[in-house]
Scaffold this motif. Structure first.
Motif, short mmCIF file in Angstrom:
data_model
loop_
_atom_site.label_atom_id
_atom_site.label_comp_id
_atom_site.label_asym_id
_atom_site.label_seq_id
_atom_site.Cartn_x
_atom_site.Cartn_y
_atom_site.Cartn_z
N SER A 62 0.65 -1.30 0.31
CA SER A 62 -0.10 0.16 -0.24
C SER A 62 1.26 1.28 0.24
CB SER A 62 -0.61 -0.25 0.88
OG SER A 62 -1.86 1.46 1.57
N ARG A 63 0.50 2.11 -1.28
CA ARG A 63 1.38 3.35 -0.83
C ARG A 63 0.72 4.13 0.34
NH1 ARG A 63 -0.91 3.15 -6.38
NH2 ARG A 63 0.58 2.93 -7.82
N HIS A 64 -0.31 3.65 1.13
CA HIS A 64 -0.52 5.09 1.88
C HIS A 64 -0.26 4.52 3.38
CE1 HIS A 64 -2.86 7.09 -1.30
NE2 HIS A 64 -3.44 6.43 -1.02
N ASP A 65 0.51 3.12 3.13
CA ASP A 65 0.33 2.34 4.69
C ASP A 65 1.73 1.45 4.50
OD1 ASP A 65 0.37 0.61 6.45
OD2 ASP A 65 -1.50 0.22 6.74
N PRO A 66 2.56 2.18 4.83
CA PRO A 66 4.39 1.98 4.38
C PRO A 66 4.12 0.11 5.12
CG PRO A 66 4.55 4.04 4.62
CD PRO A 66 3.07 3.71 5.28
N GLY A 67 3.64 0.61 5.93
CA GLY A 67 3.80 -1.07 7.04
C GLY A 67 2.69 -2.13 6.61
N TRP A 68 2.40 -2.59 5.35
CA TRP A 68 1.47 -2.96 4.73
C TRP A 68 1.78 -3.84 4.16
CZ3 TRP A 68 -1.67 -4.07 1.00
CH2 TRP A 68 -2.90 -5.15 1.25
N GLN A 69 2.23 -4.74 4.14
CA GLN A 69 2.25 -6.08 3.02
C GLN A 69 1.83 -7.10 3.23
OE1 GLN A 69 6.61 -5.78 2.45
NE2 GLN A 69 7.14 -7.85 2.95
N ILE A 70 0.54 -7.61 2.12
CA ILE A 70 0.69 -9.23 2.01
C ILE A 70 1.09 -10.17 1.06
CG2 ILE A 70 -1.01 -10.37 2.44
CD1 ILE A 70 -2.98 -8.37 3.31
N ARG A 275 -5.91 -23.50 2.94
CA ARG A 275 -4.66 -23.02 3.19
C ARG A 275 -4.31 -21.53 4.14
NH1 ARG A 275 -1.73 -24.52 -0.74
NH2 ARG A 275 -1.92 -25.93 -0.23
N LEU A 276 -4.06 -21.15 5.29
CA LEU A 276 -4.06 -19.81 5.86
C LEU A 276 -3.18 -20.68 6.53
CD1 LEU A 276 -7.14 -19.39 8.28
CD2 LEU A 276 -4.26 -19.33 9.05
N SER A 277 -2.58 -18.47 6.00
CA SER A 277 -1.44 -18.13 6.57
C SER A 277 -1.38 -17.19 7.25
CB SER A 277 -0.62 -17.93 5.60
OG SER A 277 -1.11 -16.80 4.69
N ILE A 278 -0.60 -17.12 8.10
CA ILE A 278 -0.12 -15.92 8.79
C ILE A 278 1.23 -14.98 8.97
CG2 ILE A 278 -0.39 -15.14 11.29
CD1 ILE A 278 -1.99 -18.25 12.20
N GLN A 279 0.80 -13.26 8.12
CA GLN A 279 1.84 -13.42 8.15
C GLN A 279 2.23 -11.78 9.15
OE1 GLN A 279 1.73 -12.12 4.14
NE2 GLN A 279 0.49 -13.96 3.89
N PRO A 280 3.15 -11.60 9.86
CA PRO A 280 3.69 -10.47 11.23
C PRO A 280 4.00 -9.00 10.27
CG PRO A 280 5.32 -12.42 11.58
CD PRO A 280 4.69 -12.91 10.08
N LEU A 281 3.33 -8.51 10.24
CA LEU A 281 3.34 -7.02 9.77
C LEU A 281 4.39 -6.19 11.07
CD1 LEU A 281 0.02 -5.74 8.49
CD2 LEU A 281 1.83 -7.16 7.53
N ALA A 282 5.02 -5.16 10.37
CA ALA A 282 6.10 -4.41 11.26
C ALA A 282 5.24 -3.34 12.33
CB ALA A 282 6.66 -3.56 9.79
N ASP A 283 4.41 -3.19 12.33
CA ASP A 283 4.34 -2.59 13.60
C ASP A 283 3.73 -2.98 14.51
OD1 ASP A 283 1.48 -2.99 11.36
OD2 ASP A 283 1.64 -0.98 11.16
N GLY A 284 3.30 -4.22 14.44
CA GLY A 284 2.94 -5.13 15.59
C GLY A 284 1.26 -5.23 15.06
N ARG A 285 0.90 -5.15 13.82
CA ARG A 285 -0.24 -5.42 13.02
C ARG A 285 0.64 -7.30 12.79
NH1 ARG A 285 -2.17 -1.55 9.12
NH2 ARG A 285 -0.13 -1.68 9.19
N CYS A 286 -1.13 -8.19 12.18
CA CYS A 286 -0.49 -9.86 11.15
C CYS A 286 -1.65 -9.15 10.44
CB CYS A 286 -0.56 -10.62 12.36
SG CYS A 286 -2.15 -10.85 12.84
#
Length: 514
Positions: A62-70, A275-286
């Motif tokens: 996301s361009r508007h949320d740098p800590g968000w990638q999936i 299938r289900l994957s859990i991916q940590p994000l940089a700011d404490g979210r997942c």
């Protein structure tokens, strides 16, 4: 494979063939890397409808949320067959991919966790992109850009090729939905099935399948057979739910005993999840990505509700919540849906022997090619590697037919068709014999060998110490020219395996007078 133009088959003094690759997923990027490392000097343009490379191994940002990638598609690469594809080692060395060592498990229909290898995706050697799965494709493109002329590799993203046209003088013309010409190339490679499969008629309401329409009148039986095989192939629809979990609720998800959860067959039928994957994000979210096997919902909102309820029900024992009435999960700050429009092939796939149509200059690679890794990233890598060898060999064959000076050192190369695939046999007369084994006793040239290039093989076999027609062997492979029109090609693997080979007649003009 990197080397001189003579080694790669690129003619000197002639324009190098240009290549249009439809799709910048793993197969398209691997093909570009393999060809460049093999010495292909012509321009390579990857035409991709998505916003960047990767395909189903892409990473959403996301361009508007740098800590968000999936990683919303393939969460990893698993390799079951050996040896590994040739490009894996340089990708590891370059830091583009790394071993995948996160905890994983498989859920059964009774809610019990079992060993991870119960899921076909979790067997074998596991890798992932270091900064996201799209690092796999980006790394392949970096390998390609490190070879070949500057500026001769280009990625055209956000562009859907709608029309294909065989040029009267040879090669292909690509156009968009308005008919505006996007580009032209000597060779066309499809790394997906959209432009060659009838599903395009339903999905986009197109009146005809683009490649089928463009191939009419070419008189290429090989291309017609390939298109017929593709038309009979079934494709699965997949719908993936992407959840972004706020930091307060993410701790529970990150404490689960798995980061990747597969579901066995009965569990898939019970909950509608694959299938289900859990991916940590940089700011404490997942992020949580659920791969659904539910029937396709025409409405996105209904699909999101159904998949979220399925996740809640399947994971209720670990999340400490009671779900069963379709409740939403707690702590979800963003819900998104990703539909993969019939992009997943089902067996048997396109036969490997049908992946190259020299008369029309059309080729195919991708996970829809039958063979090891079918339907997975491994299949995309292996099919690209195989096509790389075949295209390089075909260009060399064209040089031979044209009498290019680039092939003077390889003037004894002879083309054959062995079990449906091109084989190049290049004889060479070495300077010395092995000590104590003077081939001259039988009238042969000292140090004589033959180089065989066939499928993924590059074999150099020494000549046997026999009189008469030449034969070559290393004790495992045997090549004999008792009948030059139908040489004997054998492989000892317990029993003796024999391949049917015929000499290829001198190359004529391509189909349509090209």
């Amino acid at each position: 494979m990197a080397g001189s133009s003579a080694e790669s088959g690129q003619p000197q003094g002639r324009p190098a063939p240009s290549l249009a690759v439809i799709g910048a997923g793993v197969a398209g990027c691997a093909l570009a890397a393999g060809l460049r490392r093999g010495g292909w000097g012509g321009s390579i343009v990857l035409w991709e409808a998505g916003r960047g490379p990767g395909g189903r191994a892409a990473t959403r940002r996301s361009r508007h949320d740098p800590g968000w990638q999936i990683d919303h598609g393939a969460p990893l690469v698993n390799l079951l067959e050996g040896p590994e594809p040739e490009l894996v080692a340089p990708l590891l060395a370059g830091g583009w991919i790394e071993p995948w060592r996160e905890p994983a498990a498989v859920l059964d229909s009774a809610g019990n966790l079992g060993p991870a290898d119960g899921d076909p995706l979790l067997r074998g050697r596991l890798y992932r992109g270091r900064q996201g799965m799209d690092d796999l494709a980006r790394g392949l493109l970096a390998l390609a850009e490190a070879q070949g002329p500057a500026g001769s590799l280009d990625g055209r993203y956000g562009t859907l090729v709608r029309h294909l046209e065989a040029r009267p003088g040879g090669g292909w013309r690509l156009a968009d939905a308005t008919g505006a010409v996007l580009g032209e190339a000597d060779w066309l490679v499809l790394t997906g099935t959209l432009l060659a499969h009838p599903r395009a008629l339903e999905r986009f309401d197109w009146p005809q399948v683009p490649l089928l329409q463009a191939s009419q009148g070419l008189g290429d039986a090989e291309l017609e057979a390939a298109l017929a095989a593709l038309a009979s192939m079934e494709m699965d629809v997949r719908t993936n739910l992407m959840l972004t979990i706020e930091p307060a609720a993410a701790a529970r998800w990150l404490a689960l005993p798995f980061r990747l959860l597969g579901l066995d067959g009965p569990a898939q039928r019970r909950w509608g999840l694959r299938r289900l994957s859990i991916q940590p994000l940089a700011d404490g979210r997942c992020a949580v990505v659920a791969h659904g096997v539910l029937e396709e919902e025409p409405d996105d909102a209904a699909a999101i509700t159904a998949l979220e309820a399925a996740v809640a029900a399947a994971l209720a024992p670990w999340l400490g919540e009671r779900h069963g009435g379709g409740e939403a999960l707690a702590g979800v700050e963003r819900r998104q849906l990703m539909r993969w429009g019939a992009a997943f092939p089902t067996a048997p796939g396109l036969p490997a022997a049908a992946t190259v149509c020299p008369r029309s200059r059309v080729a195919f690679c991708g996970d829809f090619i039958a063979g090891p890794g079918f339907g997975r990233i491994e299949g995309a890598l292996r099919s690209a590697q195989s096509l790389t060898g075949r295209l390089l060999a075909l260009v060399l064959l064209l040089c031979l037919a044209l009498g290019s000076p680039a092939t003077a050192a390889a003037a004894t190369a002879v083309p054959y068709r062995c079990d449906g695939d091109l084989l190049l046999a290049t004889s060479d007369n070495g300077a010395v014999d092995a000590p104590g084994i003077p081939n001259t006793a039988a009238g042969t040239v000292p140090g004589a060998t033959v180089l065989l290039e066939w499928r993924d093989l590059r074999l150099q076999l020494p000549r046997t110490n026999n009189a008469g027609p030449p034969s070559y062997t290393d004790g495992i492979w045997w090549w004999s020219l008792e009948d030059p029109a139908q040489p004997r090609f054998l492989h000892r693997r317990g029993a003796i395996e024999s391949f049917s080979c015929q000499a290829v007649p001198a190359a004529g003009p391509p189909a349509g007078g090209r």
